[in-house]
Design a protein around this motif. Structure first.
Motif, PDB file in Angstrom:
ATOM      1  N   LEU A 122      43.772  32.684  47.038  1.00  0.00           N
ATOM      2  CA  LEU A 122      44.931  32.114  46.342  1.00  0.00           C
ATOM      3  C   LEU A 122      44.974  32.587  44.889  1.00  0.00           C
ATOM      4  O   LEU A 122      46.036  32.957  44.370  1.00  0.00           O
ATOM      5  N   ILE A 123      43.814  32.599  44.226  1.00  0.00           N
ATOM      6  CA  ILE A 123      43.753  33.033  42.827  1.00  0.00           C
ATOM      7  C   ILE A 123      44.043  34.528  42.708  1.00  0.00           C
ATOM      8  O   ILE A 123      44.713  34.972  41.766  1.00  0.00           O
ATOM      9  N   SER A 124      43.558  35.318  43.645  1.00  0.00           N
ATOM     10  CA  SER A 124      43.800  36.770  43.591  1.00  0.00           C
ATOM     11  C   SER A 124      45.289  37.088  43.736  1.00  0.00           C
ATOM     12  O   SER A 124      45.783  38.030  43.112  1.00  0.00           O
ATOM     13  N   HIS A 125      46.018  36.318  44.543  1.00  0.00           N
ATOM     14  CA  HIS A 125      47.462  36.510  44.664  1.00  0.00           C
ATOM     15  C   HIS A 125      48.206  35.968  43.448  1.00  0.00           C
ATOM     16  O   HIS A 125      49.296  36.444  43.126  1.00  0.00           O
ATOM     17  N   TRP A 126      47.622  34.981  42.788  1.00  0.00           N
ATOM     18  CA  TRP A 126      48.250  34.342  41.622  1.00  0.00           C
ATOM     19  C   TRP A 126      48.091  35.164  40.352  1.00  0.00           C
ATOM     20  O   TRP A 126      48.938  35.097  39.452  1.00  0.00           O
ATOM     21  N   PHE A 127      47.035  35.975  40.254  1.00  0.00           N
ATOM     22  CA  PHE A 127      46.660  36.562  38.968  1.00  0.00           C
ATOM     23  C   PHE A 127      47.712  37.509  38.406  1.00  0.00           C
ATOM     24  O   PHE A 127      48.068  37.422  37.228  1.00  0.00           O
ATOM     25  N   LEU A 128      48.224  38.428  39.189  1.00  0.00           N
ATOM     26  CA  LEU A 128      49.189  39.400  38.669  1.00  0.00           C
ATOM     27  C   LEU A 128      50.500  38.744  38.219  1.00  0.00           C
ATOM     28  O   LEU A 128      51.011  39.080  37.137  1.00  0.00           O
TER      29      LEU A 128
END
Length: 331
Positions: free
Chosen positions: A189-195
Motif C-alpha cells: 500500500l505504501i509503495s503505491h502511495w509514495f509516488l
C-alpha cells in the motif's frame, strides 16, 4: 472571540450554500443523459423496452421532475443525509461509493499538505540566513512551484516507476493482494502511495520555501528588527521574532493553498489511477453520474470550508494583535 466565531460561521454558511448550489447545477448543464448512458451498456434493442426502462429510471432518480423541484429535493435529501444512488454503480448509494475512496485521498492530502508546509517553511527560513543555501533553494523552489502537478506526476511515474522500476505506477495496491492488516499488504500500500504523495509534496514544497524565505528577509529589514539590533539584542532573538511574524502570512497562505492542492490531488490520482476521489470524479464524468459527481464535490467543499475555518481560528490564537482588536483594544 465568540462573536468573531459566529460571524465567521455565518460567512462560511453562505459560502457553503452558494458552492453547493453551483455544484448541483454544473452536472445538470453538462451534455448527456445519465439514464440513457447507463442503459446503453445493457444493449437493449427494443425501442419500447428502452423507453419503458428510461421512464422507470428517470422516475427513480427524480430526473423527470422540473429543475426547481429537483433542487428542492436535493436540499431535503441532503439534510437527511441522503446523497442519492449512484447511476454508475447502481444500486449502490453515493455515500458508500465516496467513503470507499475518501481514505485514499485523505492519505495523500494530509501528509502532503502538512509535511510540505513544515519542511518548506524550515528550508525557507534557513535559506534566508545562508547565502549558499539561498542560491540553491531559490531556483529549485521556483522550478518546483511552477511545475504542474500532472507533469511532475508523469515525470516521477516514468523515471522511478517505468525506467527504474522502484515503485508501482498505478492502483492503490496490487491486484494480487487482498486488503488485510499484514506487513505485506501495508508495504504494498505504501509503495503505491509514495509516488502520488511525492509529486504533490514537491510542488507544494517549493512555494512554501520561497514564501518563507521572502517573508524572513522582509521581517529582518523591518523597523522592529533594526531597533532590536540597535539595542544590542542577540541575532538569534531577532531571527526568532522574524520567524514568528513571517509564519502569520504562511498560515493564511495555507488556507488558500488547500483549494489548489486538492485540485492537484485530483490530477495526480488520475495520472496514477489511484483509487481516490480524483479517479472517481473522472469515472462519474464519463458516465454522467450526476449524483456521484455532486456528492464528491460536496465532500470537497465541506472539507475545504472546515479546514479554512480551523485555520482562521488558529490564526486568531497565534497572532496576539488579532485578539487585542477583537476585544476592542488598540493595535
Amino acid at each position: 472571540m465568540w462573536r468573531y466565531i459566529g460571524r465567521k460561521l455565518f460567512i462560511y454558511l453562505l459560502t457553503f450554500i452558494v458552492a453547493v448550489t453551483i455544484n448541483w447545477m454544473i452536472p445538470r448543464f453538462m451534455p448527456g443523459d445519465p439514464v440513457r448512458n447507463m442503459l446503453s451498456r445493457a444493449a437493449i434493442n427494443d425501442p419500447e423496452a428502452m423507453a419503458s426502462m428510461t421512464a422507470y429510471y428517470e422516475d427513480l432518480f427524480g430526473l423527470d421532475e422540473p429543475l426547481y423541484q429537483q433542487y428542492l429535493n436535493f436540499w431535503v435529501s441532503l439534510f437527511q443525509g441522503d446523497l442519492g444512488i449512484s447511476v454508475m454503480r447502481y444500486p449502490e448509494p453515493v455515500t458508500d461509493v465516496i467513503m470507499g475512496s475518501v481514505p485514499y485521498t485523505l492519505g495523500l492530502l494530509l501528509p502532503a499538505i502538512l509535511l510540505s508546509w513544515i519542511v518548506g517553511n524550515r528550508f525557507g527560513a534557513f535559506a534566508a540566513r545562508s547565502k549558499a543555501l539561498d542560491n540553491t533553494v531559490l531556483p529549485v523552489g521556483y522550478v518546483l512551484t511552477a511545475t504542474p502537478y500532472m507533469w511532475i506526476a508523469l515525470l516521477l511515474s516514468y523515471t522511478l516507476g517505468i525506467v527504474a522500476g522502484i515503485f508501482p505506477t498505478a492502483g492503490g495496491f496490487s491486484y494480487s493482494l487482498r486488503p488485510e492488516f499484514s506487513w505485506v499488504f501495508i508495504y504494498d500500500l505504501i509503495s503505491h502511495w509514495f509516488l502520488p504523495f511525492l509529486s504533490m509534496f514537491l510542488v507544494a514544497l517549493g512555494g512554501w520555501a520561497i514564501g518563507m524565505r521572502n517573508m524572513i528577509i522582509y521581517e529582518l529589514e523591518a523597523d522592529y528588527s533594526n531597533y532590536l539590533q540597535a539595542l544590542g539584542a542577540p541575532r538569534r532573538l531577532i531571527r526568532r521574532y522574524a520567524f514568528r511574524n513571517a509564519m502569520l502570512p504562511q498560515i493564511t497562505g495555507l488556507a488558500v493553498q488547500l483549494g489548489t492542492i486538492i485540485a492537484g490531488s485530483l490530477l495526480t490520482e488520475v495520472v496514477f489511477n489511484y483509487p481516490g476521489l480524483g479517479t472517481l470524479i473522472l469515472d462519474s464524468l464519463e458516465n454522467r453520474d450526476f449524483f456521484l459527481l455532486q456528492g464528491i464535490l460536496l465532500f470537497v467543499v465541506i472539507g475545504v470550508l472546515i479546514a479554512n475555518f480551523i485555520i482562521d481560528i488558529i490564526y486568531v490564537l497565534v497572532d496576539p494583535r488579532t485578539r487585542v482588536q477583537m476585544t476592542g483594544g488598540s493595535s
